[in-house]
Design an enzyme around this catalytic site. Structure first.
Site, PDB file in Angstrom:
ATOM      1  CG  ASP A 103       5.657   3.631   1.655  1.00 11.94           C
ATOM      2  OD1 ASP A 103       5.810   4.113   2.677  1.00 11.94           O
ATOM      3  OD2 ASP A 103       4.791   3.729   1.163  1.00 11.94           O
ATOM      4  CE  LYS A 130       0.183   5.528   7.827  1.00 12.22           C
ATOM      5  NZ  LYS A 130      -1.121   5.556   7.975  1.00 12.22           N
ATOM      6  CG  PHE A 156      -1.959   1.271   1.261  1.00 11.02           C
ATOM      7  CD1 PHE A 156      -2.931   1.200   0.592  1.00 11.02           C
ATOM      8  CD2 PHE A 156      -1.597   2.502   1.910  1.00 11.02           C
ATOM      9  CE1 PHE A 156      -3.993   2.321   0.457  1.00 11.02           C
ATOM     10  CE2 PHE A 156      -2.371   3.511   1.943  1.00 11.02           C
ATOM     11  CZ  PHE A 156      -3.598   3.578   1.445  1.00 11.02           C
TER      12      PHE A 156
HETATM   13  N1  PLP Z   1       2.459   4.251   2.437  1.00 10.43           N
HETATM   14  C1  PLP Z   1       2.123   3.585   3.368  1.00 10.43           C
HETATM   15  C2  PLP Z   1       2.997   2.450   3.847  1.00 10.43           C
HETATM   16  C3  PLP Z   1       1.093   3.933   4.257  1.00 10.43           C
HETATM   17  O1  PLP Z   1       1.087   2.942   5.322  1.00 10.43           O
HETATM   18  C4  PLP Z   1       0.274   4.936   4.168  1.00 10.43           C
HETATM   19  C5  PLP Z   1      -0.809   5.384   4.688  1.00 10.43           C
HETATM   20  O2  PLP Z   1      -1.456   4.462   5.448  1.00 10.43           O
HETATM   21  C6  PLP Z   1       0.732   5.759   2.836  1.00 10.43           C
HETATM   22  C7  PLP Z   1       1.802   5.310   2.055  1.00 10.43           C
HETATM   23  C8  PLP Z   1      -0.235   6.860   2.289  1.00 10.43           C
HETATM   24  O3  PLP Z   1       0.017   7.981   3.514  1.00 10.43           O
HETATM   25  P1  PLP Z   1      -1.054   8.909   3.445  1.00 10.43           P
HETATM   26  O4  PLP Z   1      -2.411   8.323   3.843  1.00 10.43           O
HETATM   27  O5  PLP Z   1      -0.378  10.186   4.511  1.00 10.43           O
HETATM   28  O6  PLP Z   1      -1.061   9.518   1.929  1.00 10.43           O
END
Ligand code: PLP
Length: 398
Positions: free
Chosen positions: A219, A248, A134
């Protein structure tokens, strides 16, 4: 025109929410508008690393707001320079681009990899990502994600993403071709249900990407900033990625994210990347205040210890109730329920004043504040124990 009959109706209905309205938070607790208190093991989805409303953030916001909120991204500002320098000093990366959300940081990482392909890898543009991964909800990050539910949505997707299997190096090797420019992954797949990579897989992946001249993008939006007991997850495997994204926890609850790159990978040219609020001093000042606390060795050690305590307590709970494994690292853990009872447990927990998350129907995910206490962990375990006992009893009734 849509007739607004209830305050909830003025918001687009993008997800099922309980009718609870939160008005106040402090540390590991939240209060709703009826005065009911909740123990929070979601913390804004692994966001509030210092808990709710920490004084250090309130002070940083107030002080920076009195000084300078934003001069325009076309100028340098002191807070973003300080935060960029701190991130560079604390990591293996050389340069930082600030964003407002994780998805935006990942969108930037994808663009940076494609730019690198254009400039330094014969126009290569494909990125190998992973089934179950994700990376966000912009069109490119949804395309990069390996979430099944995204597959039929918003077609046609952005091309150029091929999906390998986590912890399966052969599945990555199979996808490498002349168009491949990078491999991108979450060190622990959070939204998929907390599925960790092994350190060995990350080490082998680093070696493989080096061998093929590919960029390695981690990520760390969910795993970064102390969540797994080290400041950044890649440190566990002792590897040096080329690009990392943070979100986050980096803002501790305010919208801040970052794209970090080594000198080799940091190849944006003027006009390639930008954004009105990117690197604004208000958010960067908060990010700096959060990072100063979280990067303290004693803070990280306490978070790692709390993670081990939570893991041990969840294992005892699993043994008592005949549940499955506990997986994850630090304070990003999941409990395998073996049955699709996650949503029912979450609903009962909410009633009982406990906030839990079920990323998949058969799992619960725990992502408390990094400064959660043993007493708070014990309180959560006690509440969950009661709920599981009730669920067990209910399951036995024909
Ligand atoms: N990447 C990862 C691993 C995530 O857990 C999330 C959100 O849960 C995102 C990207 C996306 O972040 P945002 O919701 O701040 O756009």
């Amino acid at each position: 025109m849509l007739k607004v009959t209830h305050p909830f109706d003025a918001l687009m209905d993008i997800t099922a929410r309980p009718p609870t309205v939160f008005v106040k938070g402090e540390g590991s607790y939240l209060w709703d508008d009826a005065g009911k208190r909740y123990l929070d093991f979601i913390q804004g989805w692994a966001v509030n690393c210092l808990g709710h409303a920490p004084a250090v953030m309130a002070e940083a916001i107030a002080a920076q707001a009195r000084l300078l909120i934003t001069p325009s991204p076309a100028y340098y500002n002191a807070a973003s320079l300080k935060l960029a320098k701190a991130l560079v000093d604390l990591s293996c990366f050389d340069q930082v681009f600030f964003a407002n959300s994780g998805a935006e940081a990942n969108e930037g990482a994808i663009k940076l990899a494609r730019k690198y392909g254009t400039l330094r890898n014969g126009g290569a543009f494909e990125i190998i990502t992973f089934a179950g991964g994700f990376h966000g909800r912009t069109l490119a990050t949804m395309s990069a994600s390996g979430k099944k539910a995204f597959e039929p949505l918003f077609e046609p997707k952005v091309p150029g993403f091929r999906k390998a299997r986590l912890n399966d190096l052969a599945s990555v090797k199979e996808l490498i071709n002349g168009n491949t420019v990078a491999v991108m992954l979450e060190p622990i797949q959070g939204e998929a249900g907390v599925w960790p990579t092994t350190d060995k897989f990350l080490q082998d992946l680093r070696a493989l990407t080096k061998e093929h001249g590919l960029l390695l993008i981690v990520d760390e939006i969910q795993t970064g900033v102390g969540r797994t007991g080290k400041l950044f997850h890649y440190e566990h495997a002792g590897i040096t990625p080329d690009i990392m994204t943070l979100g986050k926890g980096i803002g501790g609850g305010v919208p801040l994210a970052a794209l970090l790159a080594t000198e080799k990978a940091s190849c944006f040219e003027h006009g390639d990347q930008g954004g009105t609020f990117n690197g604004n001093p208000l958010m960067c000042a908060v990010g700096l205040a959060v990072l100063e606390q979280v990067s303290e060795p004693a803070f990280l050690k306490a978070a790692a210890d709390a993670g081990l305590f939570l893991e041990a307590e969840l294992q005892k709970l699993a043994a008592r109730h005949g549940l499955g494994e506990v997986r994850g690292r630090g304070l990003l853990l999941a409990l395998d329920l073996k049955l699709p009872i996650g949503p029912a447990i979450v609903a009962q927990a909410l009633d009982a004043g406990l906030l839990l998350n079920s990323p998949q129907p058969d799992a619960l995910r725990f992502m408390p504040a990094l400064n959660v206490t043993r007493e708070e962990i014990a309180e959560m375990i006690g509440q969950l124990d009661t709920i599981l006992t009730k669920c067990g009893a209910a399951r036995r009734v024909p």
